[in-house]
Design an enzyme around this catalytic site. Structure first.
Site: not given
Length: 226
Positions: A80, A104, A177, A180, A203, A212
């Site tokens: 990110r 995150k 993004h 990414r 993730h 995806y």
């Protein structure tokens, strides 16, 4: 639909809190279902378009070399924007050709840097050391800095990406993004398994990565037909 879903979720949490604290005896929001939102597929650009974007910066000067290193790192790792600007010098492992990423929820992961990305980062570091020798160089010093020697902002990176997109004739509304998303899509297109891509993207849930697979269904059908 998204606005309705967000507001109903807010009201549901608010009534739960009131019920817990004894302000109300029941939660009427339990009778209301959130509207079903259509899944938004992430947008990806082609390998050719990515290559045009990566080749845009002039790597003969420090800022151009920095921009090339950032673009290569974004595409090589699927980071990110907030993660790439948050990198410190100590996060880069030149011997192992990888980088430690803080994602995150303070979750950390290790991502390999491809040959092109590693070469771009090394070129940038060489110019940075020679031109900005007075900058702090410890492990907590920012890896990517602006012309004043301080850490780059996410907004600066977005502006740089938009500039290079225009330069090579691509849509300037393509966001960092998207790089990414393109990384993940190209990995799956070339045979990577979903679990590995999940780890690389950072993730927490595999369901976040599964989106995806919709983008690669065309390639899967081609493989099936063969």
């Amino acid at each position: 639909v998204a606005t309705m879903a967000r507001k109903s979720a807010t009201l549901r949490c608010f009534h739960k809190w009131m019920e817990r604290t004894g302000l109300v005896t029941s939660n009427p929001m339990t009778l209301i279902r959130s509207p079903k939102q259509p899944k938004r597929l992430p947008k990806a650009i082609t390998v050719d378009q990515i290559e045009r974007l990566l080749a845009a910066p002039d790597t003969n000067d420090l800022l151009g070399a920095r921009d090339r290193a950032i673009l290569e790192a974004l595409y090589s790792t699927g980071m990110r924007v907030s993660e790439v600007v948050g990198l410190n010098r100590g996060d880069l492992n030149e011997t192992g050709e990888c980088v430690q990423i803080r994602g995150k929820g303070k979750r950390e992961r290790i991502a390999p840097l491809g040959g092109h990305a590693m070469a771009a980062v090394r070129n940038y570091m060489k110019l940075l050391t020679s031109e900005k020798s007075s900058l702090p160089s410890g492990p907590t010093a920012p890896l990517f800095v602006n012309k004043n020697g301080t850490r780059l902002s996410t907004r600066s990176v977005r502006r740089k990406v938009a500039k290079y997109l225009v330069q090579v004739g691509l849509d300037p509304d393509i966001s960092p993004h998207t790089i990414r998303h393109s990384f993940a899509t190209h990995m799956l297109d070339n045979g990577a398994d979903l679990r590995s891509v999940q780890e690389l993207l950072g993730h927490q849930s595999l369901s976040s990565t599964q989106v995806y697979t919709h983008l690669t269904s065309g390639r899967m059908r081609e493989a099936y037909d063969k």
